[in-house]
Design an enzyme around this catalytic site. Sequence first.
Site, PDB file in Angstrom:
ATOM      1  N   GLU A  60       0.868  -1.171   0.000  1.00 55.89           N
ATOM      2  CA  GLU A  60       0.000   0.000   0.000  1.00 55.89           C
ATOM      3  C   GLU A  60       0.911   1.228   0.000  1.00 55.89           C
ATOM      4  O   GLU A  60       1.838   1.312   0.815  1.00 55.89           O
ATOM      5  CB  GLU A  60      -0.902   0.015   1.237  1.00 55.89           C
ATOM      6  N   ARG A 295       6.327 -13.133   9.249  1.00 55.72           N
ATOM      7  CA  ARG A 295       6.934 -11.852   8.938  1.00 55.72           C
ATOM      8  C   ARG A 295       8.286 -11.733   9.633  1.00 55.72           C
ATOM      9  O   ARG A 295       8.600 -12.493  10.558  1.00 55.72           O
ATOM     10  CB  ARG A 295       6.027 -10.705   9.366  1.00 55.72           C
ATOM     11  N   LYS A 305       4.312   1.071  10.368  1.00 61.22           N
ATOM     12  CA  LYS A 305       4.322   2.287   9.552  1.00 61.22           C
ATOM     13  C   LYS A 305       3.873   3.495  10.367  1.00 61.22           C
ATOM     14  O   LYS A 305       4.403   4.593  10.206  1.00 61.22           O
ATOM     15  CB  LYS A 305       3.421   2.117   8.328  1.00 61.22           C
TER      16      LYS A 305
END
Length: 587
Positions: A60, A295, A305
């Site tokens: 994104e 992850r 983020k």
Amino acid sequence: MADSSPPKPAALPHFIRAIIDHDLDAGRVSNRSWAGYPSDARQGTKQSDKATIRTRFPPEPNGYLHIGHAKSICLNFGLARDYGGRCHMRFDDTNPVKEDQEYVDSILDTVKWLGFSWDHEAEVNLYYASDYFQALFDCAEYLIKASHAYVDEQSPEEMRARRGSLTEPGEDSPFRNRPAEESLTRFHEMRAGKHAEGSMVLRARIDMRSPNLNMRDPALYRIRFAEHHRTGKQWCIYPMYDYAHPISDALENITHSLCTLEFEDHRPFYDWVLERLAEGGFLRRPLPQQTEFARLNLYYTVTSKRKLQELVTSGRVKGWDDPRMPTLVGLRRRGFTAGSIQLFCERIGVSKANQWVDPSVLEIALRDDLESKAKRATAIIDPVLLEIENWPRGHREACQAPWHPQHAEWGHRAFHCTGSLWVERDDVRVSAEKGFFRLFPGNKVRLRYGFVIECSAVDLDSEGRILRVSARYFADSRSGTAGADSYKVKGNIHWVSIDEALEAEVHLYENLFTDPQPDSGEKDWLSLINPDAHRSVKAWLEPSLAQAKAAEHFQFERLGYFVADRLDHSAQRPVFQRTVGLKQAAR
């Protein structure tokens, strides 16, 4: 992959490779069609897909990529490369409130820098979810008509109250059984901008009592009166990520949709969307298959983020490319190479188990990558004056050293020895502890690539700090001459001559946080920022470094690997970043 790509590390087996091998052997992904661009089943494409598999990297564009993204980039592009497939670069740009073209540009540049390309022969596989806004809208219309979706006019608070919990089932919305025609009318009104933000959403009709909260009639569309960075004000309703993502995968003929573990509970909805639309004739089979992997979590840092954004906006760091940041632009600025990051990602592997990795593993990969590539040079970052008492006045002795001990073809660098030198403070003692073999009164050492000297005195200032070192040199001891072998010394120190030393700004870095897991639990993560994570010093470099180019790597002998800053360095104002020391520092 472009010719400038770093060498591909040896592929290690892991469970995703095993899945792909099984799918290829079983023919699950065979006989697929590809129009040369994303398309749906209604276009009737019969052209065979030449790609063995198709993967995608779908960020994104709401921030800069960090080291965790590198694992996904290397995995998706690496698998496509190894299996003769294609990896698509796709931006999941469905939230105009947080997204920006700045992030798009940075992400594209970073993926290219890492050594990967989405171009393959005639295919340019760069896509945006916003390319599919009309197709996503058409699919939503079908779901409404097929009674798989409805417009809900509850307030957000009411929807949360009826959603239930992990132990209690949810409750049906009072709008859940409204006629399809009524929902379709409301949906068109949403599209036309006739209703306020938050006043209604389009929801999937699945099961409000499902033990998986993601299946309790999740939202498909919401109203957002925000300008999109690509489509402008063309739309005022935007699809939710969990709805747009599987459809985008299917339109692009993705065979293996690889996600991190937090999306595992979302997979049933991913499959539900694809199955309903395949039943309706919108999507072709075989449908994409989602597979989750662990992850990457790196100790002594944060990769959220939101938290990285806070570090930037609060001024605690100097931007997204601050060398203390775990962003890939920050690591690049600090001097990490694309090859080292690829090597790191290969070494940590791919598994289903959550993994925490110490930064030392990344540093080891960098040293291994730079060892044979970085030129050698001499720098003094904490200088002390060394005066050679018996040095002939005005004399300059020519010396030389190889640019790299294993690359004779790189030639030599030239410099001079004089009677006044800079040496490292750490190489000097007033009195030596056990095992210290460098400069202290009465001890002999070799000036690397120069002469043997004997320390005669160490002078201190009023605060007891070393001010000056005095020594005598042995004229027949110069390195490379017959007399050099007559002197047996244990210490070997580096130095630069004061009259030709190059003044430079050098930045030294440590971990950004003092806690190995700063954002775990209820910690005040901002209070855990390491105040010593960055230190700027004036250093003195050997004269050959006047020719250093921006982004060029060097090993400053005995100090570590450094890089000429890619933005601020110039011949008139040398600026170097310390990328990593020569060995792992104690935690």
